[in-house]
Design an enzyme around this catalytic site. Structure first.
Site, short mmCIF file in Angstrom:
data_model
loop_
_atom_site.label_atom_id
_atom_site.label_comp_id
_atom_site.label_asym_id
_atom_site.label_seq_id
_atom_site.Cartn_x
_atom_site.Cartn_y
_atom_site.Cartn_z
N ASP A 235 -3.58 -4.16 -3.43
CA ASP A 235 -3.32 -2.65 -3.13
C ASP A 235 -4.65 -1.88 -3.57
OD1 ASP A 235 -1.94 -0.07 -2.96
OD2 ASP A 235 -2.03 -0.14 -5.37
N ASP B 267 -5.08 2.24 -4.33
CA ASP B 267 -5.22 3.38 -5.37
C ASP B 267 -4.36 2.70 -6.65
OD1 ASP B 267 -6.34 5.93 -3.77
OD2 ASP B 267 -4.91 4.92 -2.45
N ASP C 126 0.30 -1.67 -8.22
CA ASP C 126 0.52 -0.72 -9.37
C ASP C 126 1.88 0.28 -9.33
OD1 ASP C 126 -0.83 1.12 -7.67
OD2 ASP C 126 -0.85 2.43 -9.15
#
Length: 270
Positions: A36, A38, A216
């Site tokens: 991922d 961001d 996240d």
């Protein structure tokens, strides 16, 4: 578990994985890295355009991509175009738009899944929500839209109530709401990051490798859930998410681990 993972993850019990993954060095000949962006590779910023790519990260990702024979992909809610802008002039295999589009290799063309672009009339309804405050940023991703409120966190409840009202007014609209870190994202139903990763793992150079996925946010949980099906493992960043094998404290720790993989390779070659 040994700090150097040199055999398939399938041969290890998931319970044996370290809760702190910094010392894990997988066998790169059998690994696919799925990352991922961001909140995972990059620190979150007030707006999507404000993210900062550390100077050495591009080189680390490119070197790992080459070492993995291309089996490194970015998995993001961002569009492929946006991903390319962030990491320009570099390009990587990627799953973009929460699974709406994909690029299997640097040489291949980007392809769209069966996901239809969001209806323009529906988009206008969500644009109206951003008019509640200058601190609410509307982002049109083509296949989805996002309302960012990091600059106006006091409007979180108001935003979600307005989105719920739109859904109640259009009960037949096939849309999903994805809560995130100071962002409310709305997309058509039927595709997720997990559907994109499943498709990715069916194609070379990813097929047959053991994936490591790092994410996240709530939108990454669908990928966490499918990693065991591919004899892979997953790690969350900043929080211990359900179904992961461990966690990193912050994006800087993820970047340090990626660099560590290359350092270990260099040492082993000596």
């Amino acid at each position: 578990m040994d700090h150097r993972v040199t055999e398939n993850f399938a041969a290890k019990s998931m319970g044996d994985m370290l809760s702190a993954p910094a010392g894990i060095v997988p066998d790169l000949d059998q690994t696919a890295l799925l990352l991922d962006i961001d909140g995972t590779l990059l620190e979150l910023a007030p707006t999507p355009r404000d993210v900062v790519v550390p100077p050495k990260l591009g080189l680390v990702l490119q070197t790992l991509h080459d070492r993995l024979d291309g089996a490194l992909a970015l998995v993001s809610g961002r569009s492929l175009t946006d991903i390319d802008v962030i990491f320009a002039p570099l390009q990587f295999p990627a799953v973009g738009g929460h699974g709406a589009e994909m690029r299997l290799s640097v040489e291949s063309e980007a392809v769209a899944s069966c996901a239809p672009p969001m209806d323009n009339d529906l988009k206008r309804r969500f644009i109206a929500i951003s008019h509640l405050s200058p601190g609410i940023l509307y982002e049109d991703k083509g296949y989805s839209v996002a309302l960012h409120y990091r600059l106006a966190p006091q409007f979180e409840r108001t935003i979600y109530e307005a989105v719920s009202a739109i859904r109640a007014d259009l009960p037949q609209a096939p849309i999903e709401v994805l809560p995130g870190k100071f962002v409310c994202e709305i997309k058509p139903a039927g595709f997720t990051k997990a559907t994109g990763v499943r498709e990715l793992m069916n194609h070379a150079p990813f097929s047959g490798r053991n994936p490591i996925f790092i994410g996240d946010d709530v939108t990454d949980e669908s990928v966490f859930a499918i990693m065991p099906a591919f004899r892979g493992v997953s790690f969350s960043v900043g929080r211990r998410a359900h179904g992961v094998n461990g966690q990193f404290k912050a994006p800087k720790d993820v970047r340090a681990w990626l660099t560590h993989l290359l350092d270990e390779e260099a040492m082993a070659a000596q």
